[in-house]
Design a protein around this motif. Structure first.
Motif, short mmCIF file in Angstrom:
data_model
loop_
_atom_site.label_atom_id
_atom_site.label_comp_id
_atom_site.label_asym_id
_atom_site.label_seq_id
_atom_site.Cartn_x
_atom_site.Cartn_y
_atom_site.Cartn_z
N LYS A 111 24.88 48.48 51.82
CA LYS A 111 24.79 47.72 53.03
C LYS A 111 26.21 46.83 53.15
CE LYS A 111 20.85 48.81 54.02
NZ LYS A 111 20.68 50.02 54.90
N PRO A 112 26.79 46.82 54.30
CA PRO A 112 27.98 45.83 54.50
C PRO A 112 27.82 44.50 53.92
CG PRO A 112 27.73 47.20 56.37
CD PRO A 112 26.77 47.24 55.52
N LYS A 113 28.89 44.08 53.04
CA LYS A 113 28.79 42.76 52.60
C LYS A 113 30.07 41.88 52.64
CE LYS A 113 28.96 41.23 47.80
NZ LYS A 113 29.02 41.63 46.21
N ALA A 114 29.89 40.61 53.22
CA ALA A 114 31.01 39.70 53.33
C ALA A 114 31.64 39.63 51.91
CB ALA A 114 30.70 38.41 53.59
N HIS A 115 33.10 39.97 51.83
CA HIS A 115 34.13 39.92 50.93
C HIS A 115 34.72 38.48 50.59
CE1 HIS A 115 37.28 39.94 53.89
NE2 HIS A 115 36.78 41.51 53.93
N GLY A 116 34.87 37.78 51.60
CA GLY A 116 35.42 36.40 51.29
C GLY A 116 36.89 36.19 51.13
N LYS A 117 37.65 37.42 51.43
CA LYS A 117 39.03 37.57 51.18
C LYS A 117 39.71 37.26 52.63
CE LYS A 117 38.71 38.81 47.04
NZ LYS A 117 39.21 38.31 45.87
N THR A 118 40.86 36.47 52.69
CA THR A 118 41.71 36.27 53.92
C THR A 118 43.06 36.66 53.85
OG1 THR A 118 41.92 33.97 53.12
CG2 THR A 118 40.24 34.41 54.38
N ASN A 119 43.38 36.97 52.52
CA ASN A 119 44.97 37.43 52.36
C ASN A 119 45.08 38.34 51.25
OD1 ASN A 119 44.50 35.46 50.46
ND2 ASN A 119 46.47 34.22 50.89
N VAL A 120 46.27 38.89 51.17
CA VAL A 120 46.47 39.88 50.15
C VAL A 120 46.71 39.28 48.84
CG1 VAL A 120 48.15 41.71 49.16
CG2 VAL A 120 47.47 41.56 51.65
N GLU A 121 46.02 39.86 47.70
CA GLU A 121 46.24 39.17 46.50
C GLU A 121 46.77 40.40 45.44
OE1 GLU A 121 42.21 38.02 45.38
OE2 GLU A 121 42.17 36.37 46.74
N TYR A 122 47.44 39.87 44.59
CA TYR A 122 48.02 40.89 43.46
C TYR A 122 47.17 40.71 42.23
CZ TYR A 122 51.59 41.38 47.11
OH TYR A 122 52.14 41.84 48.42
N VAL A 123 47.16 41.47 41.49
CA VAL A 123 46.64 41.60 40.13
C VAL A 123 47.25 40.54 39.15
CG1 VAL A 123 45.72 42.87 38.20
CG2 VAL A 123 45.28 43.84 40.81
N SER A 124 48.37 40.70 39.34
CA SER A 124 49.37 39.78 38.47
C SER A 124 49.27 38.34 38.64
CB SER A 124 51.00 40.01 38.63
OG SER A 124 51.29 39.84 39.92
N ASP A 125 48.97 38.00 39.88
CA ASP A 125 48.61 36.72 40.18
C ASP A 125 47.19 36.14 39.69
OD1 ASP A 125 51.24 36.29 41.32
OD2 ASP A 125 50.35 36.83 43.37
N ARG A 126 46.26 37.05 40.07
CA ARG A 126 44.93 36.79 39.56
C ARG A 126 44.94 36.85 37.94
NH1 ARG A 126 42.22 41.75 42.56
NH2 ARG A 126 42.29 40.73 44.66
N LEU A 127 45.67 37.43 37.34
CA LEU A 127 45.72 37.38 35.88
C LEU A 127 46.43 36.19 35.32
CD1 LEU A 127 46.73 41.07 34.98
CD2 LEU A 127 44.61 40.09 34.67
N ALA A 128 47.47 35.71 35.96
CA ALA A 128 48.27 34.45 35.87
C ALA A 128 47.25 33.19 36.05
CB ALA A 128 49.58 34.42 36.79
N ASN A 129 46.33 33.48 37.24
CA ASN A 129 45.62 32.28 37.48
C ASN A 129 44.48 32.21 36.28
OD1 ASN A 129 46.89 31.34 39.51
ND2 ASN A 129 45.80 32.40 40.89
N LYS A 130 43.99 33.27 35.78
CA LYS A 130 42.82 33.14 34.90
C LYS A 130 43.50 32.68 33.49
CE LYS A 130 39.71 36.52 36.78
NZ LYS A 130 39.22 37.88 36.85
#
Length: 133
Positions: A111-130
């Motif tokens: 079923k369609p599910k809200a994703h909560g995203k509003t802008n493009v994210e890069y994996v490298s940025d996610r990894l840096a933040n973690k």
């Protein structure tokens, strides 16, 4: 537009006219749009809902290298709308454009599910933040 994937046009990809079969190219685009959306929405349950008019502008032949570019047009509540351009890697001649590809984020029940995203994210940025946590 960022070009993420390259494909080498091989004999099995050709139509009787010895140019790239449109259905093969659309399958490549659909797969690339799904992979892009899965990464952006961080959910492996994403499906194609809609593709707008597909504009074939030129052809590719055996041995050509084509690259598939995608760009986010809009983040919806449960969807991601992309546009696509396919071009010849060596000449940069446009082969095809698609103005809108709608990908829908689903829950584990399909079923369609809200994703909560509003802008493009890069994996490298996610990894840096973690790593900062």
């Amino acid at each position: 537009m960022k070009f993420h994937t390259r494909k080498w046009v091989k004999p099995e990809d050709l139509n009787p006219n010895r140019t790239l079969f449109g259905g093969k190219l659309l399958a490549w685009i659909d797969e690339e749009a799904a992979l892009y959306s899965i990464i952006q929405l961080e959910n492996s349950h994403v499906v194609t809902k809609f593709m707008s008019e597909i504009n074939f502008m030129s052809s590719a032949v055996q041995g050509d290298i084509v690259e598939i570019g995608l760009e986010v047009v809009k983040f919806g509540n449960t969807s991601l709308i992309l546009k696509c351009e396919v071009r010849n890697k060596m000449t940069h001649e446009k082969i095809l454009t698609v103005d809108k590809i709608t990908m829908v984020n689903l829950d584990e029940n399909g079923k369609p599910k809200a994703h909560g995203k509003t802008n493009v994210e890069y994996v490298s940025d996610r990894l840096a933040n973690k790593s900062k946590i």
